[in-house]
Every structure is written in C-alpha cells, then in structure tokens.
Design a protein around this motif. Sequence first.
Motif, mmCIF file in Angstrom:
data_model
loop_
_atom_site.group_PDB
_atom_site.id
_atom_site.type_symbol
_atom_site.label_atom_id
_atom_site.label_comp_id
_atom_site.label_asym_id
_atom_site.label_seq_id
_atom_site.Cartn_x
_atom_site.Cartn_y
_atom_site.Cartn_z
ATOM 1 N N THR A 183 -73.696 -70.227 8.144
ATOM 2 C CA THR A 183 -74.189 -71.597 8.001
ATOM 3 C C THR A 183 -73.480 -72.575 8.933
ATOM 4 O O THR A 183 -73.976 -73.680 9.154
ATOM 5 N N TYR A 184 -72.341 -72.179 9.495
ATOM 6 C CA TYR A 184 -71.691 -73.039 10.482
ATOM 7 C C TYR A 184 -72.586 -73.270 11.692
ATOM 8 O O TYR A 184 -72.438 -74.262 12.410
ATOM 9 N N LEU A 240 -69.586 -80.232 11.369
ATOM 10 C CA LEU A 240 -68.993 -78.901 11.436
ATOM 11 C C LEU A 240 -67.620 -78.889 10.748
ATOM 12 O O LEU A 240 -67.300 -77.963 9.994
ATOM 13 N N HIS A 241 -66.838 -79.941 10.987
ATOM 14 C CA HIS A 241 -65.504 -80.027 10.388
ATOM 15 C C HIS A 241 -65.576 -80.011 8.866
ATOM 16 O O HIS A 241 -64.859 -79.232 8.201
ATOM 17 N N TYR A 242 -66.414 -80.854 8.287
ATOM 18 C CA TYR A 242 -66.467 -80.946 6.835
ATOM 19 C C TYR A 242 -67.140 -79.734 6.191
ATOM 20 O O TYR A 242 -66.852 -79.405 5.038
ATOM 21 N N THR A 243 -68.036 -79.073 6.919
ATOM 22 C CA THR A 243 -68.589 -77.815 6.410
ATOM 23 C C THR A 243 -67.477 -76.792 6.243
ATOM 24 O O THR A 243 -67.388 -76.088 5.217
ATOM 25 N N ARG A 244 -66.609 -76.723 7.236
ATOM 26 C CA ARG A 244 -65.468 -75.793 7.163
ATOM 27 C C ARG A 244 -64.502 -76.205 6.057
ATOM 28 O O ARG A 244 -63.981 -75.352 5.320
ATOM 29 N N VAL A 272 -79.128 -71.588 24.227
ATOM 30 C CA VAL A 272 -78.256 -70.587 23.618
ATOM 31 C C VAL A 272 -76.846 -71.142 23.455
ATOM 32 O O VAL A 272 -76.305 -71.773 24.361
ATOM 33 N N HIS A 273 -76.252 -70.897 22.304
ATOM 34 C CA HIS A 273 -74.884 -71.327 22.044
ATOM 35 C C HIS A 273 -74.141 -70.198 21.343
ATOM 36 O O HIS A 273 -74.752 -69.228 20.855
ATOM 37 N N PRO A 274 -72.810 -70.260 21.277
ATOM 38 C CA PRO A 274 -72.054 -69.184 20.619
ATOM 39 C C PRO A 274 -72.455 -69.045 19.151
ATOM 40 O O PRO A 274 -72.715 -70.030 18.470
ATOM 41 N N ASN A 275 -72.485 -67.813 18.700
ATOM 42 C CA ASN A 275 -72.725 -67.550 17.286
ATOM 43 C C ASN A 275 -71.387 -67.679 16.562
ATOM 44 O O ASN A 275 -70.505 -66.823 16.695
ATOM 45 N N TYR A 276 -71.231 -68.753 15.802
ATOM 46 C CA TYR A 276 -69.952 -69.032 15.169
ATOM 47 C C TYR A 276 -69.559 -67.967 14.161
ATOM 48 O O TYR A 276 -68.375 -67.738 13.901
ATOM 49 N N ASP A 281 -68.412 -65.028 16.963
ATOM 50 C CA ASP A 281 -67.655 -65.257 18.192
ATOM 51 C C ASP A 281 -66.544 -66.295 18.106
ATOM 52 O O ASP A 281 -65.687 -66.347 18.987
ATOM 53 N N VAL A 282 -66.554 -67.137 17.098
ATOM 54 C CA VAL A 282 -65.608 -68.249 17.071
ATOM 55 C C VAL A 282 -64.582 -68.019 15.959
ATOM 56 O O VAL A 282 -64.943 -67.995 14.779
ATOM 57 N N PRO A 283 -63.311 -67.851 16.318
ATOM 58 C CA PRO A 283 -62.279 -67.603 15.309
ATOM 59 C C PRO A 283 -62.211 -68.732 14.284
ATOM 60 O O PRO A 283 -62.325 -69.910 14.617
#
Length: 432
Positions: free
Chosen positions: A87-88, A187-191, A71-75, A78-80
């Motif tokens: 899709t993140y 993750l960085h380039y997706t954002r 289990v991990h945070p749901n971006y 939960d993640v600002p």
Amino acid sequence: MSYPLVHSNRKAGSVHVVFGSECTHSMDYKSIGVFHSFKTSGWTGNITRLLACSDDQKRVYKGWNIGPTFVHPNYYYDVPGYGDSPTYNKPAALMHFTHEVEIEEEFILYIDADMLLRRTMNPADYGARKGLVVTEYVWYIQQGIANGLDEEFLSDRHAIERAKNTHGGYYHLFHKDDAKKVTPRWLHYTREMRHHPEKYWAGLPGSRLKENIDTAQKGAKHGDVPWISEMYGYAFAAAEIGLDHLFTRGGGGVLYGDDFLSLNHAGPIMSHYTLSCRIPSIEHFVPHGKYSKEERNKSYKFEKHNFPDFDATNCSDGFLFPEPPRIPIVDEAAALCAENAERLNFALCDYYRRNCPPHSRAFQRSLKHCPFSVNDDYRFHFDKVVPAPCGNSDSDESCKMRALSGECRVRISFLLMYNIYILVIFMFTINS
C-alpha cells in the motif's frame, strides 16, 4: 521507463487522470479496464498508469503496451523500510510522478486501478482550486479520527483540528501543486501508521494507552496493522499541510458494487468494484411463470480476487469474465455489478482486437462475445433497473417474508409498462 503523453493541455481547469498499478497479472486486466473506461465515458486529454515495478519484475513483465505508463520503484520490493505492505505504492506513485514529470494540466484526478470511469469530472463544477481537494467521504476514516487517532500522530493543535475534515479517499481531485506537496507526507504518515501500532493498541511495547483506539478496520485483531493505514496517512498529511476538502458521497462520486442507494440520480462519476458484488436470484420478485426455474434460482457474483493468475496479455487464452444474467435488475447495486462485469469484458475485447493476431483465440473470442464496436460511449445499466416492489434485494428479510406470501412480486403489467416507458425515453433521446 515512460510512454509519451498523448495530448498537450495547459488550459486552466484541465485534468490529467492517473491511477496506480503494479507489474502483475491481476493489475493488468484492471488497468485495461481503466484505460477503456476513460475513452468510453467522454474523457479527453491524458491518462497515465503509475506502475510500481521492481527490477526483477521489469525483466519478465509483458504488459508495456496496455497504455501510457510512468514507472517508479516498487516500494514493497525495492525500497528498504517499506517491505511490510504494497500500500506504500499509492502515495509513492503520485509522489514520483509529480516530482519527476512536468505536468501540463492544472489538476490531477488520482483513482485506484479497480475503478471504472463513468462520467467526466469538471473541476469548475466543484469549485476545485489550489488548496481544495475534491474526494469521496469515507465514514470509517472519520470514525477513527474521531476516536483519537489524530492526536496520536499529529502534534500541532491546528493540524489536529483540521484532521476532523480530511477523511477522504478512493479518489482525489488535486491541484497539481497540492499533489506534489502532500505526497511525501502522505508516504511518511502511512509508514508511521503501519510501524507504530502501539499508538492505537493498548498493551503493546511502548504503548501509553489505557485502552485501544478503534481504527474502524473491519475484522482487525489486537496488534494488527489496519489495511487502511494508507488512508489515514493521507488524512494526517492533508491536515498537516492545511488542505481543505469537498466531499462527494455515493451516487455523486464513487459507488461500490455492493452499495444500494436511491435511483434518483444519473449514477456515480466512477464505480469501485472492490471486494465482491452480486446480482440476487429473481425468484422472489417475478411471477414464476415468466422465467424458468433455472433462471429464477440463478444468482450471479463477481469477485475480483478470484482471478489472480489471469494473464490478459496471453493471446492464446482470451479469457472473459462470466457474463451477468440478462434478467430484470431489481436494485442499483445489482445494476452496477452487471455494468462493471460487462465493461471489463468490453475492455478486454478491445485490447484483444488491438493487440492479438486475428487467428488467436483471444481475438476470435472477442468477436464472438462482444459487440462489433466496443469503443462507443457506454450505455449504463442504471436505465435498466426495475425497482423491487419491496426491499432492495432478496437479502431483505421482510421482503423474503412478504415474498413467501405472494406480496413481493413484480407484476407482468408493471414490467410491460416499465419497458414501454424506457422505449419512449429512448426514442425521445434519439429524436432530440
């Protein structure tokens, strides 16, 4: 919250299968399908669901028993700074897993939840190694990069050059060290791709473009952020850190439910039942006397988005997907469509039998509608295909015209000889 791993495996060439999911009903039935396909396609070792779950979702979620889970945070929740798209979670899931778990296996096979495994994948067969990723060729990512997207998001000229060969997706066979290294940049380039549409749409505030860069996102309107941003995020990240790629294509790797390829192969390693698939009406392919009018006009369609509220953990329901028609299958796309629907039902039946009380509706329906053993090695639909005598489906306009003139029919004698051929092959396989 995590379930313990089932097997310990430190051998060279060993593979840990993982897939992304979320704490939702629509993801639960897909997860059940992945786990079941793992054990019916010859795989051994570990498989783990990477589950994006917000704090609120954890309090009400019921699908913890579906299979081994990390289990991990749901971006998305939960993640600002990441609330604009779920899709993140694809790069984030693997990032958390590789950075927080001591992975014993040498390789990681990362697939989507709407995939079913069909055959095993030996890294040695592909020359997989640290620094080389085995993945599926994605033409539209290659097209977007060729249109100039790489130069908008990458500054290093060597990375820009490498981006010409990073257009992979759907699945990735990583060396575990490469997965750990690439995921933060993925993750960085997706954002970056999602938060800077001015880098591909001319006329937006801050854009320096004289004309739009085509992202190859079907149906995109001016200013839209492409859903496939996550795939571009991987391509840019892989180029930046210098990963090489070996691409599989279609029948050798991933096959969509709406694809049509030649029948000269054993079928794909995995199937991807994205969007929808269809088994066409057989009225253009068989003599009218062999099947009833209802059967001839019946066209089957499976659309995964039509079941968003289906709760597989509800034993009082016992839902199964509509059974595909048992008629001659005239092309590979129809064969895979039938196979996906049938395998998902087998997976659900297995889950109901293992987790629901014997008196429950789900358990009883599993006995009525599925074979006694749903965990045997699956016999695929590709050996049941009757190749269409003209065209690959009744959507082929030339075949329609020939059908109307009586030229596009499967003869009874052909069906008889084809069935005898399949029987001989089957008996030979049993005896050998």
